[in-house]
Design a protein around this motif. Structure first.
Motif, PDB file in Angstrom:
ATOM      1  N   LEU A  89      26.291  15.591 -38.273  1.00  0.00           N
ATOM      2  CA  LEU A  89      24.836  15.076 -38.482  1.00  0.00           C
ATOM      3  C   LEU A  89      24.412  14.022 -37.471  1.00  0.00           C
ATOM      4  CD1 LEU A  89      22.485  14.940 -40.490  1.00  0.00           C
ATOM      5  CD2 LEU A  89      23.589  13.128 -41.761  1.00  0.00           C
ATOM      6  N   TYR A 128      18.877  15.921 -39.274  1.00  0.00           N
ATOM      7  CA  TYR A 128      19.386  16.302 -38.214  1.00  0.00           C
ATOM      8  C   TYR A 128      18.632  16.525 -36.991  1.00  0.00           C
ATOM      9  CZ  TYR A 128      22.073  19.733 -35.693  1.00  0.00           C
ATOM     10  OH  TYR A 128      22.822  20.348 -34.580  1.00  0.00           O
ATOM     11  N   ASP A 573      22.120  15.756 -47.082  1.00  0.00           N
ATOM     12  CA  ASP A 573      22.034  15.735 -45.733  1.00  0.00           C
ATOM     13  C   ASP A 573      22.034  14.610 -44.772  1.00  0.00           C
ATOM     14  OD1 ASP A 573      21.067  17.434 -43.389  1.00  0.00           O
ATOM     15  OD2 ASP A 573      18.993  16.665 -43.573  1.00  0.00           O
TER      16      ASP A 573
END
Length: 711
Positions: A89, A128, A573
């Motif tokens: 990430l 990202y 995420d």
């Protein structure tokens, strides 16, 4: 164009648009940054529509060349030679990675237009892409602008349509979107269908989950012309019966001038030197001098600064704090910079002695003697604490001015909260957006360790402009609370339902009326939003008057939150997996309160001690000794000019209150993570005198309480 970077669906890597827009460097972030150039990355082969990329949308790249004429701006393009090599990430510079193509492209733009100071990109939800744009910007000394970051996608879709952005779908890859029906359609036509698909299947209406990608044919920035797509073909990538994947390949298109438009391409030297508005950026990737230059870091031996006193408080097995200051400032201090170098060096060596590093630091309290030297202090700070040294993320931080010199503590005092294990989740958004104030420096908005969220100090800054709001102390407090809530929401939490403690720094320049207004504002705001789930549990609040705050702010708040692990998804995420450390209150309390102390002080307990216990695991307590309380502890006029005996009496009282709080809530002294004392310099008492008074009081308590380790 939509499309979530790094998102996967049916084994396909879905793409994200990368069309950075730049502005010249002038001052701090502007309300309306001036766009001066365009930059675009395209496939090596013009015949290729889509790349297997985590970062870039390339579908429709054939048309992007028209943007230069439509906007009257130079367009810089580079062919993508790299691939996705760093899958983490958080991006680390990796040779051959596709991110290095962006670095090479923007390096050339900056070389040709040195005044450029910022890059704008379209990240909405995916960390990202945002983190990679921020990484490249950091390496090039640019500011990342992400004004759509974390905005409500339904409202954003409606605003794009309302503002006249004509964008067509060029890729679909989601349930409810069919290539034969929906490719080539304008967003305005698809709005109702997208909203329905959101309600039925939960798709992102702006395509941030990779559901679809778009290409803009007209918008308010196209001042000269708009693009007309004359012909296209639909290419089916996957004929899945549930969610077919297809792309639009342009066959014919032209530029249509707008009435009254000018055909000139931008102003300035770059337009004059070449009649063409397109610049191909080729060649090998060259790193800048700033990247390879090592930041000066003394890293002396542990005895290099014998005049630097380090105070260590270690509790439990995983969490402890270190405080460090100059022990003899009158003879040793050479100014703020020298003092801060000594202090940070000593902390760094203390960490090394324990087999730790700055990566283990969760939070930093940076106290300086003059906010006028904040810039210099930050330069020293970044020479020690960097992204490179903290691979899980830089610690959160609050910075205030305190009267350190008057207290005999030198010009810099640093306190760090340290974890023995490397399990934390850090939120560090460096992009300027409308979401919350950015942390362009080497500190993060918040750090989650176990079930405790340590938030950085928040000012009343307007996020898109990074300027203090108007309206004085209460207006700044209100905006600081909203900014804190935005950060808390990123952790699926809320300051109004999960706050354990608020530390509120107020400028000493505030009038009595303003101070009262701040206290009332916080109380009213909190009660108005109070979640019924708290069952009457209120966070403790401590107000501290500081001579000055960053940017000359009136108020700075630092919330600490309880975020249960069962209510938070560690696989989100934008974070790292977190594990829960030792939980307080896990064993019966063995704390003892001397009976004579109880008899002496019990009548004062309710009036000066506030405690907040959450889930039997965490307790925050604040003991406040006012002039009125001090006069009751020691009935004389000594509280106006306190003697050592009077200070010891106050210290004994504070120690009693803390011991009683632990006992009442089934905690032990080993559960204590942080213990901090504030006192007024109006009493003209040196810090070492106060410290000795508390040491003697705790020694006396320790004689009766075997669980209290005096060391």
């Amino acid at each position: 164009g939509g499309g979530g970077a790094g998102e996967r669906r049916q084994g396909q890597l879905l793409l994200h648009d990368a069309l950075p827009r730049l502005r010249p460097q002038g001052s701090s972030p502007l309300i309306c940054p001036q766009v001066v150039a365009l930059a675009n990355l395209i496939p090596l082969d013009d015949a290729v529509d889509e790349l297997d990329s985590y970062m870039y949308q390339t579908v429709g790249h054939q048309i992007v060349v028209c943007y230069a004429k439509c906007m009257g701006l130079p367009l810089f393009r580079r062919r993508i030679s790299g691939s996705t090599r760093d899958h983490a990430l958080k991006y680390s510079v990796t040779a051959g990675d596709e991110v290095e193509d962006m670095f090479a492209l923007l390096s050339e733009v900056k070389r040709r237009i040195p005044s450029i100071g910022a890059v704008s990109s379209g990240a909405i939800a995916s960390d990202y892409q945002r983190l990679r744009v921020e990484s490249v910007c950091s390496r090039l000394g640019l500011v990342s602008l992400a004004y759509m970051w974390r905005q409500d996608q339904t409202l954003l879709l409606e605003e794009m349509i309302r503002r006249g952005i004509v964008a067509i779908t060029v890729k679909v890859a989601a349930m409810g979107l069919k290539p034969s029906v929906h490719l080539g359609k304008e967003l305005a036509e698809l709005k109702s269908h997208l909203l329905q698909m959101n309600e039925s299947f939960g798709i992102n209406v702006c395509g941030e989950g990779g559901e679809y990608e778009t290409l803009t044919l007209d918008c308010p920035l196209f001042r000269n012309a708009r693009i007309v797509l004359d012909d296209f073909e639909v290419i089916l990538h996957s004929a899945d019966s549930i969610a077919s994947v297809g792309i639009l390949h342009p066959l014919a298109f032209h530029v249509e001038p707008k009435p009254g438009s000018s055909s000139s391409i931008g102003d300035g030297a770059i337009a004059e030197e070449n009649s063409s508005c397109l610049y191909e950026v080729n060649g090998a990737i060259a790193h800048t001098d700033g990247e390879t230059k090592q930041t000066l870091n003394p890293t002396p031996t542990s005895d290099a600064y014998p005049d630097t006193n380090v105070c260590i408080s270690k509790t439990g097995k995983t969490l402890f704090s270190i405080g460090c200051w100059i022990e003899e400032p009158s003879s040793a201090s050479q100014g703020m910079k020298a003092d801060l170098v000594k202090v940070l060096s000593r902390i760094e060596n203390q960490l090394k002695d324990g087999g730790l590093s700055w990566a283990n630091v969760l939070y930093v309290h940076l106290y300086i003697s003059s906010m006028k030297e904040f810039g210099l202090a930050n330069e020293v700070y970044v020479s020690f604490i960097t992204e490179k040294k903290c691979h899980l993320g830089v610690p959160s931080r609050s910075t205030i001015e305190l009267p350190l010199v008057q207290a005999g503590l030198g010009n810099a005092y640093v306190e760090v909260l340290v974890s023995n294990d490397l399990v934390k989740r850090v939120l560090h958004v460096q992009s300027i957006s409308c979401w919350a104030p950015s942390c362009i420096g080497p500190y993060s908005q918040a750090t989650l360790y176990g079930e405790i969220l340590y938030m950085a100090g928040q000012l009343g800054l307007d996020p898109p402009t990074m300027k203090l709001c108007l309206g004085g102390a209460t207006a700044q407090l209100d905006l600081a609370l909203r900014n804190s809530e935005a950060v808390a929401n990123a952790f699926k939490s809320s300051i109004f339902s999960s706050a354990i403690h608020f530390l509120v720094y107020c400028s000493a320049h505030l009038t009595s009326t303003e101070k009262e207004a701040v206290e009332q504002k916080l109380q009213n705001s909190y009660i108005a939003h109070l979640d019924s789930a708290r069952s009457g549990s209120y966070p403790t609040i401590l107000y501290v008057l500081a001579p000055d705050l960053p940017k000359g702010a009136c108020v700075e708040i630092k919330p600490t939150l309880y975020v249960p692990t069962d209510g938070y998804n560690d696989n989100d995420d934008d974070g790292d997996i977190t594990r829960e450390p030792e939980a307080g209150g896990s064993k019966p309390s063995s704390s003892k309160v001397p009976s004579e102390w109880s008899a002496q002080y019990s009548g004062l307990h309710d009036s000066c001690c506030l405690a907040n216990t959450v889930a039997g695991k965490i307790c925050s307590a604040v003991v406040s000794v006012t002039n009125d309380i001090a006069s009751k502890i020691c009935p004389s006029t000594e509280h106006l000019h306190p003697s050592k005996e009077h200070l010891k009496a106050i210290a004994r009282f504070c120690a009693f209150q803390l011991a009683k709080t632990l006992t009442d809530n089934s905690f032990t002294w080993d559960d204590v993570t942080m213990l901090r004392f504030y006192y007024s310099v109006e009493r003209a008492v040196a810090a070492d005198v106060v410290s000795r008074a508390f040491s003697e009081a705790f020694a006396e308590l320790g004689a009766a309480d075997g669980s209290l380790r005096i060391d």
